[in-house]
Design a protein around this motif. Structure first.
Motif, mmCIF file in Angstrom:
data_model
loop_
_atom_site.group_PDB
_atom_site.id
_atom_site.type_symbol
_atom_site.label_atom_id
_atom_site.label_comp_id
_atom_site.label_asym_id
_atom_site.label_seq_id
_atom_site.Cartn_x
_atom_site.Cartn_y
_atom_site.Cartn_z
ATOM 1 N N THR A 98 -1.028 8.444 5.238
ATOM 2 C CA THR A 98 -1.635 7.544 4.259
ATOM 3 C C THR A 98 -2.886 6.972 4.929
ATOM 4 O OG1 THR A 98 -0.673 5.437 4.918
ATOM 5 C CG2 THR A 98 0.709 6.849 3.537
ATOM 6 N N SER A 99 -3.625 6.136 4.210
ATOM 7 C CA SER A 99 -4.836 5.587 4.837
ATOM 8 C C SER A 99 -4.471 4.591 5.950
ATOM 9 C CB SER A 99 -5.735 4.931 3.792
ATOM 10 O OG SER A 99 -5.056 3.901 3.147
ATOM 11 N N GLU A 108 -11.568 5.689 1.960
ATOM 12 C CA GLU A 108 -11.856 6.719 0.946
ATOM 13 C C GLU A 108 -13.299 6.621 0.449
ATOM 14 O OE1 GLU A 108 -9.074 6.681 -2.336
ATOM 15 O OE2 GLU A 108 -7.371 6.657 -0.988
ATOM 16 N N ASN A 133 -1.753 11.092 -1.323
ATOM 17 C CA ASN A 133 -2.322 11.234 -2.675
ATOM 18 C C ASN A 133 -2.437 12.713 -3.059
ATOM 19 O OD1 ASN A 133 -2.978 8.695 -1.537
ATOM 20 N ND2 ASN A 133 -4.641 8.388 -2.976
ATOM 21 N N HIS A 185 -13.424 5.319 -5.346
ATOM 22 C CA HIS A 185 -14.035 5.053 -4.038
ATOM 23 C C HIS A 185 -15.337 5.793 -3.791
ATOM 24 C CE1 HIS A 185 -9.944 3.460 -3.404
ATOM 25 N NE2 HIS A 185 -10.580 2.600 -2.623
ATOM 26 N N SER A 210 -7.077 0.444 5.242
ATOM 27 C CA SER A 210 -6.281 0.671 4.029
ATOM 28 C C SER A 210 -6.204 -0.643 3.250
ATOM 29 C CB SER A 210 -4.876 1.116 4.416
ATOM 30 O OG SER A 210 -4.190 0.017 4.999
ATOM 31 N N ASP A 215 0.859 -1.189 0.000
ATOM 32 C CA ASP A 215 0.000 0.000 0.000
ATOM 33 C C ASP A 215 0.895 1.239 0.000
ATOM 34 O OD1 ASP A 215 0.912 0.219 2.617
ATOM 35 O OD2 ASP A 215 -1.078 0.349 3.525
ATOM 36 N N MET A 217 2.880 8.624 -6.289
ATOM 37 C CA MET A 217 3.663 7.586 -5.615
ATOM 38 C C MET A 217 5.124 7.630 -6.092
ATOM 39 S SD MET A 217 0.985 4.432 -5.731
ATOM 40 C CE MET A 217 -0.504 4.518 -4.744
HETATM 41 P P1 13P Z 1 -3.639 2.878 0.299
HETATM 42 O O1 13P Z 1 -2.552 2.389 -0.552
HETATM 43 O O2 13P Z 1 -3.117 3.722 1.437
HETATM 44 O O3 13P Z 1 -4.586 1.835 0.780
HETATM 45 O O4 13P Z 1 -4.500 3.922 -0.580
HETATM 46 C C1 13P Z 1 -5.265 3.516 -1.632
HETATM 47 C C2 13P Z 1 -5.221 4.436 -2.784
HETATM 48 O O5 13P Z 1 -6.174 5.022 -3.173
HETATM 49 C C3 13P Z 1 -3.976 4.597 -3.474
HETATM 50 O O6 13P Z 1 -4.190 5.377 -4.565
#
Ligand code: 13P
Ligand code: SF4
Length: 317
Positions: free
Chosen positions: A131-132, A203, A117, A178, A217, A43, A67
């Motif tokens: 992050t999530s 999300e 993001n 999402h 996540s 993730d 990323m």
């Molecule tokens: P994670 O990788 O933190 O679960 O986030 C999901 C996402 O939307 C990545 O673009």
């Protein structure tokens, strides 16, 4: 082996990786064939941690631009490649630096927590990245009376606000995957599979989160399906994660939730899916396209990411 077959590209990628001391980091939302040739799949948090600690000269990012930028910020001395520069993110796009600067001026005196993001420019305007996987813990690591801005995902922001009860002003952005999950489809799937557990990424919108048996996540959802005694899961996140779920627990069933306005059976991120095995081969052979960042932005964006990494490390995340 036939030239230009997928076996050919996969064996050439392996050869090029060894020759150039390169590694492939892939997000769980990549297609199964890409996840299978990656050196590391994870993730957003795990991928950032891996980008910061590896001995490769080249990082090829099988994921989206924010990323790859994060990897470059954490490993500026390395060459960071992204096989398709059009692999953006609707959530990162919803937060433009000039609008964000105005928002910060309208809400002064708040600690700015931005989701990973985001573009490097937004990170450079932030105090801490999250992050999530760690958003709740990052918020809770701050003093209770600290006023916070959370950007850009309003659903993750609302989730964190509800969980922590903190004073948080939230930017109004969403992810096109999402926010589109159909609550009606989830309810119908649950009716057809009454023993199934509904697992949801934070999300997702509030009504979808409200029917969830578990929220987390991508890596938390994957861990849940491994340790939970259940047999069937209704999965409300990008369908790519199901590849790892099946790999790790092939005897269980995973049902992707469809979007509201489509006849397709699952939800995919069209940015993530721009990356293909052929593009990875082309990118590794030509070492292009490469991520370049303005040095001042890179240095400013690095501080809040390092702060996130330090808090996460302290908490064992
Ligand atoms: P994670 O990788 O933190 O679960 O986030 C999901 C996402 O939307 C990545 O673009
Ligand atoms: Fe961005 Fe959503 Fe795609 Fe993740 S799934 S990269 S948040 S558009």
């Amino acid at each position: 082996m036939k030239k230009e077959s997928s076996e050919y590209y996969i064996s050439e990628i392996k050869r090029l990786k060894a020759e150039k001391n390169a590694i492939i980091l892939a997000h769980y939302y990549q297609t199964g064939d890409i996840q299978d040739i990656a050196d590391f799949v994870g993730d957003s948090l795990a991928l950032s941690q891996k980008a910061a600690s590896n001995t490769a000269d080249i990082i090829l990012f099988a994921g989206v631009k924010f990323m790859a930028e994060t990897a470059k910020i954490l490993a500026p001395e390395k060459k960071v490649l992204l096989p398709d520069m059009m692999a953006g993110c609707s959530l990162a796009d919803s937060c433009k630096p000039e609008d964000f600067e105005r928002f910060l001026k309208e809400n002064p005196g708040r600690t700015v927590i931005s989701y990973v993001n985001t573009t490097a420019e937004i990170k450079a305007l932030s105090d801490i990245i999250c992050t999530s996987s760690n958003a709740i813990q990052i918020v809770e690591s701050l003093p209770e009376d600290e006023k916070i801005i959370f950007a850009p995902d309003r659903n993750l922001g609302n989730y964190v606000l509800n969980k922590t009860g903190r004073d948080i002003v939230i930017w109004n952005g969403t992810c096109h995957v999402h926010e589109e999950f159909s609550l009606e489809a989830i309810i119908n799937l649950k009716r057809e599979n009454p023993d199934a557990k509904i697992i949801v990424h934070p999300e997702c919108e509030m009504p979808v989160r409200l029917v969830a048996d578990y929220i987390g996540s991508t890596s938390a959802l994957l861990s849940f399906t491994k340790t939970d005694p259940g047999k069937t899961y209704i999965v409300a996140t990008e369908a790519g994660i199901i590849h790892q779920m099946k790999k790790e627990n092939p005897q269980k069933n995973y049902i992707p939730v469809p979007p509201r306005d489509s006849t397709c059976g699952c939800s995919e991120c069209n940015f993530m899916k721009l990356i293909t095995v052929k593009k990875i081969y082309d990118c590794l052979s030509s070492e292009k396209p490469e991520i370049f960042l303005d040095n001042e932005i890179l240095l400013k964006a690095r501080k809040p990411i390092i702060r996130m990494m330090e808090i996460s490390e302290k908490l064992g995340l």
